[in-house]
Scaffold this active site. Structure first.
Site: not given
Length: 384
Positions: A75, A381
Site C-alpha cells: 500500500h 509515515y
C-alpha cells in the site's frame, strides 16, 4: 546450561519477542519464550497490519518473510476526506519512495512461532510471569524461579517486565477514543482512508481482500456493545461521505473494541540484564501504524547487541540499547502526535473549537498543495 534455564529468557510472544527469539536462535543462542496466553489466542489476535519498509527488510534479511512476501499486499497511498474536498497522497512517489506492506499481525505471529520452533526454540504458552528482576536476571513464572544471562521484556504495557524497570514515564492522554472495528468485508478504497467530519474522525484500512479495519471516533467511556452493526455502518457512511465518494462495501462486524489514544515513553528501557522492547518499552497511538514497526526495530537492535555480548563478550551495544532506541521512539511519537492533531478537532461552535478546526483545515490544505509538506509526511509515515 549450568544454573541458567536459558541464555536469554524472553517474556512475551508478540512480534518483538518472536523476532528477537528467531534472530537469537539463528545465531545459536539458547532462548526460552514465556507467554501468558495460549498459542491459539496468540495466533488469532488481530492487531497491527501495516509493516514499514524497514520491518520488511528485517524480516526478509533473516528468513522470516516467506508468508509476507507471498501474500502481503503493498500500500502506498493515503486519501484525506474533509468538508472542502478529497485528495490522495501517493507516498511511494515522495521522499524515500517507500511503501507499507499489509500483512495482518496474526499471520505474521503464526509464521514467527512456526519458524522459532523449527529453529529449535521453546515457547511455554499459558505461563504467567509475576516477577522479573534485571539485577538478578531472574523470572518467576507460575511460581517457579527461572534464571538466565539476559532477559528481554516483550510483554506489553501491563506486563511484569515494565514494572521491573524503575524509570520516569513520559505520558500523554490524548483525550480521544476510537471504536476499532474489524469488518468481514472487502476494502472500499484502494487507499488508507482518513475522513474528518463534524461528527468525528473515521478511518479505513485494508487488512485482506475480505477483511477491513475501520475506526470511529467516539466519546470517552463509550461502551462498544451499544454500537450495533447497523449503527456502525450508518455512521461510517456519513463520516466517510459515501454519498459523495461512493458506497462502502458492508459485511458482518467481527470485532469491536474501544481504544483510548495515549502515549507512554520510559526514560530508560533497560535495567541490569533486563531489556524492554515493543509495548513494554513504549506505547504509541495507532494513528500512524508505528507500534509493530517500533517493536521490530527494537528486536533487531537488541538481538545484535545480545549476540555481540554472547559471542564476543562485548557489552558496548547492550549498554547503549536505550540510547540507540529512544531517539527513534520519540521521532515516531512526534509524528503520531502530529497526525492526531491533523485528524481530530474539537466539536462545537465556541471560539476555541472554530479556531482549532480552522488550523486543522489549513494543515490539510498545506498537505494537499505543498511538496515540502508532502515529503515530510511520506518520510515520517513510512520511516522508523
Amino acid at each position: 546450561m549450568g544454573k541458567n534455564d536459558a541464555d536469554v529468557l524472553i517474556v512475551g510472544a508478540g512480534p518483538a519477542g518472536l523476532v528477537l527469539g528467531n534472530l537469537l536462535r539463528a545465531a545459536g543462542i539458547d532462548c526460552l519464550i514465556l507467554e501468558r496466553k495460549s498459542r491459539e489466542q496468540v495466533e488469532n489476535r488481530a492487531r497491527a497490519g501495516f509493516l514499514a519498509a524497514n520491518s520488511v527488510r528485517v524480516l526478509d534479511a533473516n528468513g522470516l518473510a516467506d508468508g509476507l512476501l507471498r501474500t502481503g499486499v503493498q500500500h502506498d497511498t493515503c486519501a484525506f476526506r474533509y468538508e472542502q474536498t478529497e485528495f490522495e497522497l501517493k507516498y511511494s512517489e515522495l521522499a524515500a519512495g517507500e511503501v507499507h506492506t499489509v500483512y495482518p499481525q496474526q499471520f505474521l505471529v503464526t509464521d514467527l512461532i512456526a519458524e522459532f520452533l523449527a529453529r529449535g526454540g521453546e515457547i511455554k504458552f499459558g505461563t504467567e510471569v509475576s516477577s522479573v528482576s534485571g539485577t538478578e536476571a531472574t523470572v518467576i513464572a507460575d511460581e517457579v524461579l527461572l534464571r538466565a544471562k539476559y532477559i528481554a521484556g516483550c510483554d506489553g504495557q501491563r506486563g511484569a517486565s515494565r514494572r521491573s524497570v524503575p524509570a520516569r514515564v513520559f505520558q500523554r492522554d490524548h483525550a480521544i477514543s476510537w471504536l476499532a472495528i474489524l469488518a468481514e468485508a472487502p476494502p472500499s478504497m484502494s487507499a488508507v482512508g482518513y475522513a474528518m467530519h463534524e461528527r468525528g474522525f473515521a478511518g479505513h484500512m485494508a487488512r485482506t481482500s475480505t477483511v477491513t479495519r475501520y475506526y470511529l471516533e467516539v466519546p470517552r467511556g463509550e461502551d462498544s456493545e451499544i454500537w450495533t452493526d447497523d449503527r456502525i455502518w450508518d455512521e461510517l457512511h456519513q463520516r466517510m461521505r459515501a454519498d459523495q465518494y461512493g458506497p462502502l462495501k458492508q459485511g458482518a462486524i467481527i470485532e469491536r473494541r474501544i481504544v483510548d489514544l495515549g502515549s507512554h515513553v520510559m526514560d530508560t528501557i533497560q535495567r541490569g540484564n533486563l531489556f524492554l522492547a515493543g509495548d513494554a518499552a513504549s506505547l504509541i497511538s495507532p494513528s500512524a501504524a508505528k507500534g509493530a514497526n517500533l517493536a521490530l526495530m527494537e528486536a533487531e537492535i537488541l538481538a545484535s547487541a545480545l549476540i555481540a555480548a554472547h559471542d564476543e563478550h562485548d557489552t558496548t551495544a547492550l549498554d547503549r540499547y536505550s540510547a540507540e532506541c529512544l531517539p527513534r521512539i520519540w521521532r515516531a511519537q512526534e509524528f503520531s502526535h502530529w497526525l492526531i492533531t491533523l485528524l481530530h478537532s474539537p466539536a462545537g461552535y465556541d471560539d476555541e473549537a472554530v479556531f482549532q478546526r480552522a488550523l486543522r483545515d489549513t494543515r490539510l490544505e498545506s498537505l494537499r498543495t505543498s511538496r515540502a509538506h508532502q515529503d515530510f509526511f511520506a518520510e515520517s509515515y513510512v520511516g522508523i
